[in-house]
Design a protein around this motif. Structure first.
Motif, PDB file in Angstrom:
ATOM      1  N   ILE A  40      -6.515   6.501  -4.482  1.00  0.00           N
ATOM      2  CA  ILE A  40      -5.242   5.833  -4.746  1.00  0.00           C
ATOM      3  C   ILE A  40      -5.105   5.483  -6.217  1.00  0.00           C
ATOM      4  O   ILE A  40      -4.140   5.864  -6.884  1.00  0.00           O
ATOM      5  N   ASP A  41      -6.108   4.784  -6.716  1.00  0.00           N
ATOM      6  CA  ASP A  41      -6.041   4.468  -8.135  1.00  0.00           C
ATOM      7  C   ASP A  41      -6.158   5.753  -8.953  1.00  0.00           C
ATOM      8  O   ASP A  41      -5.556   5.893 -10.011  1.00  0.00           O
ATOM      9  N   PHE A  53       0.850  -1.193   0.000  1.00  0.00           N
ATOM     10  CA  PHE A  53       0.000   0.000   0.000  1.00  0.00           C
ATOM     11  C   PHE A  53       0.880   1.234   0.000  1.00  0.00           C
ATOM     12  O   PHE A  53       1.856   1.262   0.728  1.00  0.00           O
ATOM     13  N   PRO A  54       0.646   2.287  -0.698  1.00  0.00           N
ATOM     14  CA  PRO A  54      -0.447   2.503  -1.638  1.00  0.00           C
ATOM     15  C   PRO A  54      -0.041   2.299  -3.099  1.00  0.00           C
ATOM     16  O   PRO A  54      -0.522   2.980  -3.975  1.00  0.00           O
ATOM     17  N   TYR A  89      -6.086  -2.090   5.340  1.00  0.00           N
ATOM     18  CA  TYR A  89      -6.822  -1.505   4.228  1.00  0.00           C
ATOM     19  C   TYR A  89      -7.279  -2.596   3.255  1.00  0.00           C
ATOM     20  O   TYR A  89      -8.450  -2.687   2.886  1.00  0.00           O
ATOM     21  N   LEU A  96     -13.763   2.596   1.723  1.00  0.00           N
ATOM     22  CA  LEU A  96     -12.388   2.395   1.260  1.00  0.00           C
ATOM     23  C   LEU A  96     -12.378   1.836  -0.145  1.00  0.00           C
ATOM     24  O   LEU A  96     -11.632   2.288  -1.010  1.00  0.00           O
ATOM     25  N   HIS A 128      -0.452  -0.437  -4.806  1.00  0.00           N
ATOM     26  CA  HIS A 128      -0.977  -1.770  -5.106  1.00  0.00           C
ATOM     27  C   HIS A 128      -2.043  -1.777  -6.179  1.00  0.00           C
ATOM     28  O   HIS A 128      -2.520  -2.836  -6.536  1.00  0.00           O
ATOM     29  N   THR A 129      -2.431  -0.611  -6.673  1.00  0.00           N
ATOM     30  CA  THR A 129      -3.679  -0.621  -7.438  1.00  0.00           C
ATOM     31  C   THR A 129      -3.593  -1.369  -8.756  1.00  0.00           C
ATOM     32  O   THR A 129      -4.612  -1.656  -9.351  1.00  0.00           O
TER      33      THR A 129
END
Lengths: 489, 166, 111, 635, 457
Positions: free
Chosen positions: D586-587, A226-227, A288, D577, A229-230
Motif C-alpha cells: 500500500i505504501d 483504507f487504502p 486491517y 500486514l 491511509h499510509t
C-alpha cells in the motif's frame, strides 16, 4: 434579518484568526502560549454561548451570507446547524486542551507555533461552517497549510518527509474535489457555489458516478479510509504531539463531516451504486488497521492505526444512510476527538519525560504515576467503547446502523471491537503495568495542570457517556434533514 | 511555352539548385555565394510578377548588404574550411529526412487547394511599382513603418551592448 | 503560370531551408538557411499578391489589393536586416569566447 | 420500597467514587466502612424489597430513571426492572457481596492504603455493575452492567499489576469476554432491527411473531455472549487464569456472581429460548460438555484456586445444562446455592492461603484441620454441598437439574452424573490434601499458621449456614410436596402459564427416589475413596507425564490449541500486514506514484539534450506530425 | 496608442540618458518614472484620452480589455523595475541600454496586445523578440549567457520563418491580414488556410514555450542573467499568451472545432513535460524555467477552451503568475548560488523574505487565498465549461499536485532545513516593494473580482 445569533458563525472563524496574528508577534518566552490559550478559551466561550442564542432555530439549517465573489457565484456563506455546531464545539474544546497540555513544552519559535495553531483552528471552523463550496474548498486547504508547517517544523527526524507526504497526498485528493466542485458549479441552474444550489442540482448518473469518486477520494484520503491511509501513521508519528492532536482529534473529522454535508446529499444515486464498495473499504480498513495496531511498538503509530480503525467505522456508518447511525456518527465525531486527544496527551507526557515512545522499552509507569494511570485507563476504555463512556453511545448506534444495512458487515466490523480491546489493553499492560525498568524508574507523576486537563477530559467522557441526550438533540434535526435529502432522491 | 514561362522554369531550377548547393556546400564562403544566387533568382521571379520595387530591394538589401555582412563575418573568423566534424552524418540524415518529410506533407496537403486552377496570367496592376507601393507605405502603413524603426533602434542598442568592450 | 507552381517552389525552398537548419552545425550556415526560409516566404507572398491583385484589377484597374503582401515582404526584409545585425553580433561574440561557430559546441545548459 | 430501587446500585457507586477519589486520604478503616457499608446498605434495601415481592399483590415494575439513548428509531431508557428474579439476584449479590467485602477488610489488610482503597473501589464498582446487570430492564442496560463487570473483573484480576502474568490473565479475561460481548451486541442489534426495541417487555411481547430462524439466531448470539461471561466452551479458559486476582475477588466475581450473569441472562430471556429449541439443545450440550471437560481437568490440578476455578466452570456447565433442558428455576436455584458454597470454598481457600503466606499448592499443605478449625469445618460443609450430598444445598439444586435433564434425554443425565462423580472426587481430593494428613509446608509457614481473624471467619460461618440450608428452599416434590418455595417464588417470572416443573412432571416418583438414592450412594463412595486415598498419598511434584493424566494436568492443551489456531496466526497475519502489505504494497504504491514521477523526470530531462539541432529536429518532426493529424486524420 | 508611443519614446530617452550620464542610479530612476508614465498612458487609453489621435489604420485596436491588460503588464513591469534596477546597476555595465531594450519590448507588447492584423502581430513579436535576444546575451563573458542567446536567437528566427509561412498561406486564401477577414467560419477551411493555422499554432506555441516546442525555454531562462530571465519569463510570456489567445479567438475562433485536438495535445504535453521535468531540477532558477513551462500548460487551457472565462482568466493568470515569479526572481537575482540547498535555513536568517517567498511559491502552486489559485481556477473552469475533454482539467489538476512538490521544495529548504548560506542583500526599499507584490498576490487571491470586473467591460 441579522440577529445576534447570525454573527456567531463568522465570529467563530474570525476570533481564532485574529487571535493568531498577535501570537506571531509575542516573542517573549511563554507569552504566545498563554495568549493562544486565552484566545482559544474565548473561542470556546463564544462557541458555547452561540448555543444559547439559537432562539427558535433549533439548530436547523440556518445560514448567514456575506457578499464575497458575486461574479463567481460564490459568497461567504456560513451555516451553524447541528452538525457544524457539534464539530465547532469539538474544535473549541480541543484547542484549549491541546494548547493547555503543550504550554510548558520546550520548543523553539514558540510564537510561530501558537500562531499557526490558532490559524489551523480558524481553518477548521471554516470547513465546518462553510455552506458555500468554494469557501469550503478554501478552508479545506487553509486548514491544511498551517498544519503542514506545524508538522514540518516540530517533531521527529523524518518529519519533513512525513508532513510533505501528508500534504501532497491530501492536496492530490482535494484537487479532485475541486474539479468536482467546479463541475457541480457549472451544472447549477444559477451558476452558484452555494450549498443550497448544489442540493437543488440534479445530475445524470454518469456525472454522479465520477463526481462521487472525485469527492470520495478527497474525503477518503483525509479521514483516512483504507487504502488511502499510509500518510497517517507517518505523519502522526513524526509530528509534534500537539500537532498530532489537531490532526487526529479534529482534522480527520473533516472527512467524515464532508461525507455527510457534501458527498451523500449531492450524489444520492451514485451512493446507491457504490455504497457497498465504500462500506467494504471502510470495514476492511477497520480490521486491517486494528491488526496492524496490535503489532506496533511505537505508541504513536499504535494510536494512529487505532484512529484509522475508528474513523473507518464512522465512515462505514455514514454510508449505511441509517438515521440513528448518522446520529451516532455525529456524536462519535465529538467523542472520538475527545478520547484520542486524551490518549495523545498521555503519550506526549510519557515522551516528554522519558524521551521514548517504544512500548517495549516502557513499563510500570502506574507505580510511578498512579493518577496518570487511572486517567489513561479511563480514556483507553472510552477508546474501546466501554458502556457509560462516550464512545459506546456512538459506536452502538453506528453498529446498529451497519447491522440494519447488512448484518454480516456489522459482524465483520464487530471483530474490531475485540481487536481494539487487545491492542489497547496490551498498551496499558506493557506501558503502565508490570514492573519498572531502568528507564522508567525515573518517571514522576505528571504536573497538576496535566492531571487537571486529563481529569477534565475524563469528566467529559463520562458525562457524554452517561447522558448523551443533549448531543442527540443538537444533531438530530440537521442530520434528519440531510438524510431525508439523501433518501428522497 | 512563351518567354515568361521559360524564364520561370529557368529561375525555378536555378533557385532550387542554388539553394541545395548552399545547404550542402562545405565551405561557408561557397554557401554565401550560392545563397546570393538564390536571391538573384528570386528577384528574377519578382520581376516576372511585376514586383519591381521588391526585386530591387531584395537585391540591394539581401544580396548586397546582408550577404556581404555574412561574408565579412566569415572572413573575420577566418574559417574557410568547414570545421564541422565528419561524424555529424546522423544529424544530417535526420535533418534531410525531416525537411523532406515536411515538404512531402506540405505538398500532399496543398496539392488540392482551391487555388489550383488560378493562373497568374492576367491584367497587371501597378502595385509593384515604387511610386504606388511607396504611397501606400507612407499612408496606410505609416504606423507599422514607424514602429519598425524600434526594431532598428533595438538592433543598434544590441550591437552596442554586445560589441562594447567591458 | 499557375499559382501552384509558385506555391510548390516556395515550399521547396522553405523545406530546403528547414533541412539546412537541421543538418548543418555551422551557426552562420544555419542562419543563412533561415534567411532562405524567409525568402521562400517572400516569394510566395509576392505570388499571392500578384494573384489577388490580378483578380481585383480585372474589376477595378486602380485597385491596391495585394499591395499589403508586398508591404509585408518589405517589413520582412526590415526585420531580417535587424535580425542579421543581432544574430551576427551574437555569433561573433560566441566566436570570440570559444573560437568556434559550431552550434552544438555550446551545450552546458541541458537537462 | 421498590421506589428506592435506584439506591441499590447507586450506593455501591457512591462507595466506588468515595474510595476511588479519596484513596490517598482515607484511612483503611474509613475505606472499610465505606466499602462494606454501602454494600450492606444495598443489601438492606434489597431485603426490604424482597419482602415486598413476597406479598401476593406484587407485580413486576419498571422504574424509569432517565433516557439513555433516544434518537431516531432507537429508544433505550435507563430503567430498572424489579421482579422476583432480579430481586433474588439482588439478594445474592449484595448478600454474598457484603460478606466478601467484610472478609476482604481482613484479607487485604496488608496492602498499602491507596491500594486498599483502590481494591474496595473496584469491588464496589463491581457490585454496582452487577446490580445494573441484573436490574436492567432491557438488553442494553444489561449490557452496560455486562461490560462493567467485565471491566471490574479485568481490574481486579490485575490488581497486583506489578506481576506481568497477572496482567496477562486480566487481559485474557477481558478479551475473551469481549468476544462473547460481540455476540451479545449482535443479538441486541438483531432485536432492535427486528422488534424495534431491546427492552425485555417489548422483545418478549413480540417474540412469538418472529420466525424460528430469527429466534434461533438471536438466542444463539445471546448464548455466545453467555459463554464468554460464564466461561463455557469455547471461551472458558480465562476463568482459571483469573485466579490471579485476590481470593475474595475470585469468590465474589469468578464464582458467586459475575460468572452467573450468563445464566441470569438466559433465564431472563427464557421466553426467547423456549421458542428456539435448537438453541436449547446447543446450550444443554455445551453446558454438559463444559461441565465434563472442566471437571476432568480439575481432577489433576494442584493449585487450590485452580481446582476451585475448574470446579466453577464445571458447575456453570451444569447450570447451562439446566437452562438447556428448560429447568430455569433449577438453574437459578443452582446459581444461588453455588454462590453460597463456592464463595465459601473460595473464602476458605483464601483463609488457607492467607495463613500459608500465599502458598497455593495443595501438595505443600496438609493437616490444616487442627490449626484452622473454623476454616476447616466450613470448608468441609461446602465440599459436602458441592458434592451433592443430601441434605446440603448442592444436592437439591443439582438434583433438580439432573432430573430435568433425564426427562429431556437420558444421556444428559448419564453424563451429568459422571460429572457429579468427578466433582465429588476432586473436591475431596482437595479437601483431603489440604486439611488431612500431615503438614507439608516449611517450618516458617508452620510457625505462623493460625486461624484467620473474625472478619474472615464470620463470613465463612454465615456462608456455611447458607450452604447447608440454602437448598431447603427448593425441596423437590418427591420429598416434600409443595415445599419448593423458590420455584413458587420465581414461577411468575420463569414460567408462563404452563407452570413450573414441566420437565420434572414426566418422571414418576419411584424412579426419582431410586435415582436419588443410587446417585447419593455412588457419590458417597467416591467421597470416601478420595478422602481416604489423598489423606495418605500425595501427588508427586514431578511434571505431568504423557497419557491421559498428563493431558488432564495440562488442561487438555486447550490454551495451547487456542494459541496455535487463533493467537499465533492472528499475530503472524498482523505482522505480515504491517511488515509486508502496509509497507511494500500500500505504501509502496503511494510512494511508487511519487517515484514514477521522479523516474519520468529523469527520463524526460534527457530530451533536453542541450543541442539546438536536436531541439529543432523534434520541433520539425512534431510540426510534421501536426500536419498529418490536422490534414489527413479525420476522426 | 499612447502606450505604444510612450514606450517607444521612452526607450529612446533611456538611450540618451545613457549617453548623458553614466550614473546607473539615475538610469534606474528614469526607467521607473517611464514605466509609471506608461501605466498612466495606458490608463489614459482606457479612459479614451488619446492626445495624438493616431489609429493604426485598423491594424491596431484597443478596447478596455486590451488597455487593462497593458496597464496590468506595465504595472508588473513597474514592480519588476523597482525590484531589479539595483541588480542591473550592480551588474557593472551601463544600465541604460538594457533598460531601453525593456522599453522597446514594452512597445512590442503593446502592439501584440492590440493587433488586428497579422502584419502587426509579426512586427510586434519581432519587436519583442529582438531585444530579448540581446538581453539574453548581455552577460558577454559568460558562456552560459552566450549559449542562451545563440539558442534563443536561432530557434526564434526559425520560428519566425515558420510563422511567416503560416501568415503567407493564410493570406493566399483570404487575401487579407485582418483577423476579421480570417474569421469567417467553415468556408475558410481550405487546406491552405488549415496549413497556415497549423504553422501559426506551431510558431505561437514556440513563443509561449508550449511543449513540444518548449526546448529553448529551460536553457535560455537558465543562461540568461537572472534579472532578465525574470522579465522574459513573466511579462513577455503573459503578453505572448495574450496575443496567442487573441489570434486564435478572433482569427480562428469559428474553426475552433478543427484545431481543438491539437491544442489539447499541446496542453497535455506542456503540462506533463513542464511539471514532471521540474521535479528533477537541482537549481531553483532552472526549476522556475520548467515551472514557467508548467504554468504555460495551464494557460494553454484557456486556448483550448476559448470562452469568456478563458478570456478573462488568461489575464488573471498572466498577472498572478507574473507577480509571483517576479517576486521569486527578485530574491534569486540577489543570490550567488541558485541551488535548492542555498535556501536552506533562510527562514531563520531572513524571516520576512522567507515569508514573502512562501507567499509567491504558494501562489505559483495554486493554493487558495493566493492569486495563483483563482488563476488556475479560471483555467479549469473554462475547460470544464467547454464540456469536452474533461480529462484535460483533471490532468491539469494532477499536474498542479506535482507542482506543489517542486515549489514546496524551496519552502522546505527555507523553513525546515538548516545550513545554507544564502544571504541575499535586500534593501529596505526592495523589501517594501516585495511586500507590496505579495499583498497584490493576496489581494487577487481574496478578491479576484476586482480585476475580472475590469476585464469584462
Amino acid at each position: 434579518m441579522f440577529t445576534a445569533f447570525d454573527n456567531f458563525p463568522a465570529l467563530l472563524i474570525w476570533l481564532p484568526l485574529l487571535g493568531a496574528l498577535p501570537a506571531f508577534l509575542l516573542r517573549k518566552e511563554g507569552a504566545a502560549g498563554r495568549w493562544a490559550l486565552a484566545s482559544s478559551l474565548v473561542t470556546f466561550t463564544v462557541t458555547v454561548a452561540s448555543l444559547f442564542f439559537q432562539g427558535e432555530k433549533h439548530y436547523a439549517l440556518t445560514q448567514v451570507s456575506y457578499v464575497w465573489l458575486p461574479d463567481f457565484g460564490s459568497s461567504f456563506t456560513l451555516t451553524l446547524d447541528g452538525i457544524s455546531w457539534i464539530l465547532c464545539l469539538l474544535n473549541a474544546v480541543s484547542f484549549p486542551v491541546i494548547l493547555g497540555s503543550t504550554l510548558g513544552t520546550c520548543r523553539d519559535r514558540q510564537h510561530v507555533f501558537f500562531g499557526l495553531m490558532l490559524m489551523a483552528q480558524a481553518g477548521l471552523n471554516g470547513v465546518f461552517l462553510s455552506a458555500d463550496a468554494l469557501g469550503f474548498y478554501f478552508f479545506w486547504e487553509l486548514a491544511l497549510i498551517p498544519v503542514y508547517f506545524l508538522a514540518s517544523l516540530w517533531g521527529g527526524e523524518r518529519r519533513v518527509q512525513a508532513a510533505f507526504k501528508f500534504f501532497i497526498y491530501t492536496f492530490a485528493g482535494s484537487v479532485l474535489m475541486l474539479a468536482g466542485i467546479l463541475w457541480m458549479h457549472m451544472r447549477t441552474t444559477d451558476q452558484s457555489f452555494s450549498l443550497a444550489s448544489f442540493y437543488r442540482t440534479s445530475l445524470d448518473p454518469v456525472e454522479q458516478a465520477w463526481l462521487f469518486w472525485a469527492f470520495f477520494l478527497a474525503f477518503a484520503i483525509k479521514m483516512p479510509v483504507f487504502p488511502f491511509h499510509t500518510w497517517q501513521p507517518d505523519a502522526y508519528e513524526q509530528s509534534d504531539t500537539a500537532v498530532t492532536m489537531v490532526l487526529s482529534g479534529v482534522m480527520v473529522k473533516m472527512g467524515v463531516f464532508a461525507l455527510i454535508r457534501w458527498l451523500l446529499p449531492l450524489f444520492p444515486d451514485a451512493l446507491k451504486r457504490f455504497d457497498e464498495i465504500a462500506i467494504l473499504l471502510c470495514i476492511a480498513g477497520m480490521l486491517y488497521a486494528s491488526c496492524i495496531a496490535m503489532v506496533q511498538d511505537d505508541l504513536k503509530r499504535m494510536v494512529a492505526y487505532s484512529s484509522i480503525a475508528h474513523v473507518g467505522l464512522m465512515a462505514a456508518a455514514v454510508f449505511t444512510v441509517q438515521q440513528e447511525a448518522w446520529h451516532g456518527v455525529l456524536v462519535q465525531m465529538f467523542n472520538h476527538g475527545v478520547n484520542i486527544i486524551g490518549l495523545w496527551v498521555v503519550v506526549s507526557l510519557i515522551e516528554s519525560q522519558l524521551g521514548v515512545r517504544k512500548i517495549s522499552q516502557l513499563g510500570g509507569l502506574a507505580q510511578k504515576a498512579p493518577s496518570l494511570a487511572v486517567l489513561l485507563t479511563v480514556i483507553a476504555l472510552a477508546n474501546i467503547a466501554l458502556p457509560l463512556t462516550n464512545a459506546f453511545v456512538g459506536e452502538f448506534l453506528m453498529f446498529n446502523g451497519l447491522y440494519r444495512h447488512n448484518p454480516w458487515y456489522a459482524a465483520a466490523a464487530g471483530l474490531s471491537i475485540i481487536l481494539s480491546a487487545v491492542y489497547m489493553l496490551n498498551m496499558i499492560r506493557n506501558v503502565f503495568l508490570g514492573g519498572t525498568n531502568d528507564l522508567t524508574d525515573g518517571f514522576r507523576e505528571v504536573s497538576f495542570r496535566h492531571r487537571a486537563i486529563l481529569a477534565l477530559l475524563v469528566v467529559v467522557i463520562l458525562a457524554a457517556g452517561v447522558h448523551p441526550e443533549p448531543m442527540f438533540r443538537l444533531v438530530e434535526d440537521t442530520s434528519d434533514l440531510i438524510l431525508k435529502r439523501v433518501q428522497s432522491r | 511555352m512563351n518567354t515568361s514561362q521559360m524564364l520561370f522554369w529557368f529561375l525555378t531550377a536555378l533557385s532550387i539548385l542554388s539553394a541545395l548547393m548552399m545547404v550542402t556546400s562545405r565551405n561557408p564562403v561557397h554557401s554565401v555565394l550560392w545563397l546570393i544566387l538564390v536571391f538573384f533568382s528570386i528577384s528574377g521571379h519578382y520581376i516576372l510578377m511585376n514586383a519591381q520595387f521588391l526585386a530591387v530591394v531584395n537585391m540591394i538589401v539581401y544580396a548586397g548588404a546582408i550577404m556581404v555582412l555574412f561574408l565579412f563575418v566569415i572572413m573575420l573568423m577566418n574559417t574557410k574550411a568547414d570545421a564541422e566534424p565528419r561524424h555529424a552524418n546522423r544529424m544530417r540524415l535526420a535533418g534531410t529526412l525531416a525537411g523532406g518529410s515536411l515538404l512531402l506533407v506540405l505538398v500532399a496537403a496543398l496539392r488540392e487547394t482551391e487555388l489550383r486552377g488560378i493562373s497568374l496570367e492576367g491584367p497587371e496592376g501597378d502595385i509593384g511599382l515604387v511610386a504606388r507601393l511607396g504611397s501606400i507605405l507612407f499612408t496606410e502603413y505609416v504606423v507599422p513603418f514607424e514602429l519598425s524603426s524600434v526594431l532598428f533602434l533595438s538592433a543598434m542598442v544590441g550591437a552596442v551592448i554586445i560589441g562594447r568592450k567591458n | 503560370m499557375p499559382i501552384n507552381h509558385y506555391l510548390f517552389l516556395s515550399l521547396a525552398l522553405f523545406s530546403i531551408g528547414v533541412a539546412g537548419v537541421l543538418a548543418r552545425r555551422n551557426a552562420l550556415i544555419v542562419f543563412m538557411c533561415i534567411e532562405l526560409m524567409l525568402n521562400a516566404v517572400n516569394l510566395l507572398l509576392v505570388a499571392f499578391s500578384r494573384m489577388h491583385n490580378a483578380a481585383a484589377v480585372a474589376l477595378d484597374p486602380a485597385s491596391t489589393v495585394g499591395a499589403e503582401a508586398q508591404i509585408l515582404v518589405f517589413f520582412i526584409m526590415v526585420v531580417a536586416a535587424a535580425e542579421v545585425t543581432v544574430g551576427l553580433a551574437i555569433i561573433v561574440m560566441m566566436y570570440r569566447n570559444i573560437h568556434s561557430v559550431d552550434i552544438n559546441f555550446l551545450n552546458r545548459l541541458k537537462h | 420500597m421498590s421506589r428506592l430501587i435506584y439506591l441499590v446500585p447507586l450506593l455501591p457507586l457512591a462507595g466506588f467514587l468515595l474510595n476511588g477519589l479519596g484513596r490517598k486520604r482515607l484511612s483503611k478503616t474509613a475505606v472499610s466502612v465505606i466499602g462494606v457499608g454501602t454494600v450492606l446498605a444495598a443489601f438492606g434495601i434489597s431485603l426490604s424489597i424482597f419482602f415486598e415481592t413476597l406479598s401476593p399483590g406484587f407485580a413486576p415494575q419498571t422504574v424509569r430513571i432517565a433516557d439513555f439513548i433516544d434518537t431516531g428509531r432507537v429508544k433505550i431508557p435507563f430503567s430498572l426492572l424489579v421482579d422476583r428474579l432480579s430481586v433474588l439476584f439482588l439478594l445474592v449479590i449484595t448478600g454474598v457481596g457484603s460478606l466478601i467485602h467484610l472478609y476482604s477488610t481482613a484479607y487485604m489488610h496488608e496492602e498499602s492504603e491507596p491500594d486498599f482503597a483502590r481494591y474496595f473501589a473496584y469491588l464496589n464498582l463491581f457490585v454496582f455493575s452487577m446490580l445494573v446487570l441484573v436490574l436492567g430492564s432491557g438488553f442494553v442496560t444489561m449490557f452496560i452492567g455486562w461490560e462493567g463487570v467485565g471491566l471490574c473483573s479485568y481490574l481486579l484480576i490485575g490488581f497486583w499489576f506489578r506481576n506481568p502474568a497477572y496482567n496477562d490473565a486480566a487481559k485474557k479475561a477481558f478479551v475473551m469476554n469481549r468476544i462473547g460481548d460481540l455476540g451479545f451486541l449482535m443479538a441486541v442489534f438483531w432485536m432492535l432491527s427486528r422488534f424495534g426495541t431491546a427492552e425485555f417487555a417489548g422483545v418478549f411481547e413480540k417474540a412469538p411473531e418472529a420466525t424460528a430462524a430469527v429466534l434461533t439466531g438471536i438466542t444463539l448470539l445471546l448464548f455466545v455472549g453467555a459463554t464468554g461471561k460464564s466461561a463455557q466452551i469455547p471461551l472458558f479458559t480465562w476463568l482459571p487464569d483469573a485466579m490471579a486476582g485476590p481470593t475474595p475477588v475470585s469468590a465474589l466475581i469468578h464464582a458467586a456472581t459475575m460468572v452467573t450473569a450468563g445464566i441470569y441472562m438466559i433465564a431472563r430471556s427464557h421466553v426467547l429460548f423456549d421458542l428456539a429449541p435448537v438453541t436449547q439443545t446447543v446450550v444443554a450440550v455445551t453446558g454438559l460438555a463444559t461441565a465434563l471437560l472442566a471437571a476432568s481437568i480439575a481432577l489433576r490440578q494442584n493449585d487450590i484456586k485452580k481446582v476451585l476455578a475448574y470446579s466453577t466452570v464445571s458447575q456453570l456447565g451444569y447450570m447451562f445444562l439446566g437452562l438447556g433442558v428448560g429447568a430455569y428455576t433449577g438453574a437459578v436455584f443452582h446459581v444461588m446455592t453455588h454462590a453460597f458454597f463456592k464463595a465459601l470454598l473460595f473464602l476458605g481457600a483464601g483463609s488457607v492461603i492467607h495463613a500459608m503466606h500465599h502458598e497455593q499448592d495443595i501438595r505443600r499443605m496438609g493437616g490444616l484441620a487442627k490449626r484452622m478449625p473454623v476454616t476447616h469445618a466450613t470448608f468441609l460443609l461446602a465440599c459436602l454441598a458441592i458434592a451433592g450430598l443430601p441434605p446440603f444445598s448442592g444436592f437439591f439444586s443439582k438434583d433438580e437439574i439432573l432430573m430435568a435433564a433425564l426427562a429431556k434425554h437420558p444421556a444428559y443425565y448419564a453424563f451429568g452424573m459422571l460429572g457429579a462423580l468427578m466433582t465429588a472426587f476432586y473436591m475431596f481430593r482437595l479437601y483431603a490434601l489440604t486439611f488431612r494428613g500431615a503438614f507439608r509446608g516449611t517450618a516458617e509457614q508452620s510457625a505462623h499458621l493460625h486461624e484467620s481473624p473474625w472478619a474472615m471467619t464470620l463470613p465463612l460461618a454465615v456462608l456455611a449456614v447458607l450452604s447447608v440450608a440454602g437448598g431447603w428452599l427448593g425441596i423437590p416434590e418427591v420429598i416434600l410436596p409443595g415445599a419448593h418455595r423458590l420455584g413458587d417464588y420465581l414461577a411468575p417470572v420463569l414460567s408462563g402459564e404452563d407452570g413450573e416443573g414441566m420437565a420434572v412432571a414426566h418422571l414418576d416418583h419411584a424412579t426419582e427416589w431410586i435415582l436419588m438414592g443410587t446417585s447419593t450412594a455412588i457419590i458417597l463412595s467416591v467421597v470416601a475413596f478420595a478422602w481416604s486415598r489423598f489423606s495418605r498419598q500425595v501427588p508427586s511434584d514431578a511434571p505431568a507425564g504423557g497419557g491421559l493424566s498428563g493431558l488432564l494436568e495440562r488442561k487438555w492443551l486447550v490454551d495451547e490449541l487456542y494459541d496455535a489456531i487463533v493467537s499465533r496466526p492472528l499475530r503472524a497475519l498482523s505482522r505480515f500486514l504491517s511488515g509486508v502489505v502496509e509497507r511494500y504494497i500500500i505504501d509502496g504504491l503511494v510512494n511508487g506514484v511519487g517515484r514514477s514521477v521522479q523516474y519520468g523526470a529523469r527520463q524526460l530531462r534527457l530530451l533536453q539534450s542541450g543541442q539546438v539541432g536536436s531541439y529543432l529536429l523534434i520541433m520539425v518532426f512534431c510540426m510534421v506530425l501536426f500536419f498529418i493529424v490536422q490534414m489527413f486524420w479525420k476522426p | 496608442m499612447n502606450a505604444i508611443l510612450l514606450s517607444a519614446l521612452w526607450g529612446v530617452v533611456m538611450m540618451f540618458t545613457g549617453l548623458a550620464s553614466p550614473h546607473a542610479r539615475l538610469h534606474g530612476r528614469m526607467a521607473v518614472v517611464g514605466m509609471a508614465l506608461l501605466v498612466v498612458a495606458a490608463w489614459l487609453d482606457l479612459a479614451g484620452i488619446s492626445p495624438f489621435g493616431i489609429t493604426g489604420g485598423g491594424m491596431l485596436s484597443y478596447g478596455p480589455y486590451e488597455s487593462v491588460f497593458i496597464i496590468l503588464m506595465a504595472g508588473c513591469a513597474l514592480l519588476y523595475l523597482l525590484l531589479s534596477v539595483h541588480v542591473m546597476a550592480d551588474g557593472g555595465t551601463g544600465t541604460s541600454d538594457p533598460l531601453a531594450l525593456i522599453f522597446f519590448v514594452m512597445t512590442g507588447i503593446c502592439i501584440i496586445a492590440g493587433f488586428r492584423s497579422l502584419l502587426m502581430l509579426f512586427l510586434g513579436i519581432e519587436i519583442v523578440s529582438i531585444p530579448l535576444y540581446i538581453l539574453s546575451a548581455s552577460d558577454k563573458r559568460n558562456l552560459r549567457s552566450n549559449e542562451a542567446a545563440l539558442k534563443y536567437f536561432l530557434m526564434g528566427a526559425f520560428s519566425t520563418g515558420v510563422m511567416l509561412m503560416g501568415v503567407t498561406l493564410l493570406y493566399g486564401t483570404h487575401g487579407s491580414f485582418y483577423l476579421e477577414a480570417l474569421n469567417i467560419g467553415e468556408e475558410a477551411l481550405s487546406p491552405l488556410a488549415t496549413a497556415g493555422i497549423v504553422l501559426l499554432l506551431v510558431s505561437m506555441a514556440f513563443k509561449v514555450s508550449a511543449a513540444p516546442f518548449h526546448f529553448w525555454t529551460p536553457d535560455v531562462y537558465d543562461g540568461t542573467p537572472t534579472v532578465f530571465t525574470s522579465f522574459m519569463a513573466t511579462i513577455v510570456k503573459g503578453a505572448a499568451f495574450f496575443a496567442f489567445l487573441r489570434l486564435f479567438q478572433d482569427g480562428f475562433g469559428r474553426l475552433h472545432e478543427h484545431w481543438r485536438l491539437l491544442m489539447a495535445f499541446l496542453t497535455a504535453a506542456t503540462l506533463i513535460i513542464g511539471n514532471v521535468t521540474a521535479v528533477f531540477q537541482q537549481s531553483v532558477k532552472r526549476m522556475l524555467a520548467y515551472s514557467s513551462i508548467a504554468q504555460a500548460g495551464f494557460m494553454m487551457l484557456a486556448l483550448f477552451a476559448l470562452n469568456q472565462t478563458a478570456r478573462t482568466g488568461i489575464v488573471l493568470y498572466a498577472v498572478s503568475y507574473s507577480l509571483a515569479t517576479i517576486g521569486v526572481f527578485a530574491v534569486l537575482a540577489r543570490m550567488k548560488d541558485h541551488s535548492f540547498e542555498a535556501f536552506n535555513g533562510m527562514a531563520g536568517r531572513q524571516p520576512l523574505l522567507a515569508l514573502l517567498l512562501t507567499v509567491f511559491l504558494l501562489s505559483l502552486a495554486g493554493i487558495p487565498l493566493t492569486a495563483g489559485f483563482f488563476a488556475k481556477y479560471q483555467m479549469i473552469a473554462a475547460t470544464l465549461e467547454e464540456g469536452r475533454m474533461v480529462w484535460l482539467a483533471i490532468l491539469a489538476l494532477l499536474c498542479a499536485v506535482v507542482g506543489v512538490y517542486y515549489y514546496f521544495r524551496v519552502i522546505q529548504a527555507m523553513y525546515f532545513r538548516t545550513g545554507g548560506d544564502a544571504q541575499p542583500e535586500v534593501s529596505k526599499g526592495t523589501r517594501a516593494v516585495l511586500v507590496v507584490t505579495a499583498l497584490a498576490v493576496l489581494a487577487l487571491g481574496i478578491h479576484p473580482d476586482w480585476l475580472l470586473r475590469f476585464l469584462s467591460y
